[in-house]
Design an enzyme around this catalytic site. Structure first.
Site, PDB file in Angstrom:
ATOM      1  CE  LYS A  14      -3.200   0.477  -4.809  1.00 33.58           C
ATOM      2  NZ  LYS A  14      -3.604   0.692  -6.201  1.00 33.58           N
ATOM      3  NE  ARG A  37       1.261  -5.060  -7.488  1.00 38.13           N
ATOM      4  CZ  ARG A  37       1.481  -4.316  -6.410  1.00 38.13           C
ATOM      5  NH1 ARG A  37       0.464  -3.661  -5.849  1.00 38.13           N
ATOM      6  NH2 ARG A  37       2.688  -4.214  -5.892  1.00 38.13           N
TER       7      ARG A  37
END
Length: 286
Positions: free
Chosen positions: A221, A255
Site C-alpha cells: 500500500k 489480504r
C-alpha cells in the site's frame, strides 16, 4: 470461530487471502492476471504457497478504466465458477461493492463478499444473507468507490473505523448474515493519509477488542511506500513489518500479493505468541 463458506477456522488461525486481479490496470501487477488462464495459474500458485482463501477482483480499487456491472460480471462470474470446479474446498472471496455482482458470484460458488467500499451498495449485505456468504465490512468514510482520498480528516481515525465497521457488521447480522461469518476491515489507505494508516496499524488491537475478526489489506500500500520512500515494487519488507505488528495485535485475515512470505511471517508470530509449535525444535535437545 470463523466460518467462511464450507470452512471453519479456529480463533488462533491466521489466514492468508491471496489477491487475484482480473483487471488490466492493477496498481501492483499491471494486468499480469488479466487473462483468465493466467489468473487460474495464479490461483494454483497461491494455493500451493499456503493461501487459505483467494480474493478475486474485477475492478481496480482506485481510479482507472470504467468497468460497468456487465463488464465486472464478465470478468468474475465465469472465473469464480472455474475456480470452484477445480478447487471444490477452497474459500473463494470476491472483491465487489455491487449487489448485482455479489448475487451472481455467489450463484457461481463464491463464499465471501469483500465489500471494499463499506456498504456503498446497502443491498450487498442482503445478498450475503440470502446466500449464506461471509461479508467483509470496511471503513471508507463514506467515500465513493474508486475515488482517491483528498485531505481526509478525523478527530480519531481508529474510533471512526470501529464505529463504522461495527455498525455495518451489526446491520448485516440483523439482515441474517451469520455473526460467525462477518469480518471488519479498517481499510488502510482508503480515504486515509499515511498518518491515519500508521495509527490504525499501531492501535489495531482496539479494533480486535470489539470481538469481530479483523481483516487487513496492507500489501504494498501507499502508506508503506511513503513511510519508507519506496516505489510499488520495493514495498515487501515494509508490508511484512506491518503484517507482523497486525498479527501481534490479533488481526485474523491478511489480504496479500506475496503469499509465501506472508505465511512465514504469520507462522513466526503465531509461534512467538504460543499458538503454533515450531516446525522442528532440536537445538539444545540432542
Amino acid at each position: 470461530m470463523l466460518i467462511l463458506g464450507r470452512r471453519t477456522f479456529a480463533d488462533t488461525d491466521l489466514l492468508v487471502m491471496a489477491i487475484v486481479n482480473r483487471t488490466r490496470d492493477s496498481f501492483y501487477d499491471n494486468g499480469a492476471t488479466w487473462q483468465e488462464d493466467k489468473a487460474l495459474e495464479r490461483v494454483r500458485s497461491v494455493v500451493a504457497a499456503g493461501a487459505d482463501l483467494v480474493d478475486i477482483g474485477g475492478v481496480k480499487a482506485g481510479p482507472g478504466e470504467v468497468v460497468d456491472v456487465e463488464e465486472e460480471l464478465r470478468r468474475t462470474v465465469p472465473f469464480v465458477a472455474r475456480v470452484r470446479e477445480e478447487f471444490p474446498d477452497l474459500v473463494i472471496s470476491v472483491d465487489t461493492w455491487r449487489a448485482a455482482v455479489g448475487r451472481e458470484v455467489c450463484r457461481a460458488g463464491a463464499d465471501v463478499l469483500n465489500d471494499a467500499w463499506g456498504g456503498f451498495d446497502p443491498d450487498l449485505a442482503q445478498v450475503a444473507a440470502e446466500f449464506g456468504a461471509a461479508l467483509v465490512c470496511t471503513h471508507t468514510n463514506g467515500a465513493t468507490p474508486r475515488t482517491a482520498p483528498h485531505r481526509p480528516s478525523y478527530d480519531d481515525v481508529v474510533a471512526a473505523a470501529i464505529e463504522a465497521t461495527v455498525g455495518l457488521a451489526e446491520r448485516a447480522a440483523s439482515l441474517g448474515v451469520s455473526r460467525d461469518s462477518l469480518l471488519i476491515d479498517p481499510a488502510h489507505d482508503f480515504d486515509k493519509n499515511t498518518w491515519h494508516s500508521l495509527e490504525l496499524t499501531r492501535r489495531l488491537d482496539e479494533m480486535v477488542a470489539t470481538g469481530w475478526p479483523v481483516l487487513v489489506s496492507l500489501s504494498n500500500k501507499d502508506f508503506v511506500g511513503e513511510t519508507l520512500d519506496r516505489p510499488v515494487g520495493e514495498r515487501l519488507t515494509g508490508t511484512l513489518a506491518a503484517t507482523a505488528v497486525s498479527a501481534w495485535h490479533g488481526a485474523r485475515v491478511y489480504r496479500v500479493h506475496e503469499v509465501a512470505e506472508t505465511r512465514e511471517v504469520l507462522d513466526m508470530v503465531a509461534s512467538i505468541r504460543g499458538d503454533r509449535p515450531p516446525a522442528r525444535a532440536v537445538r539444545g535437545l540432542a
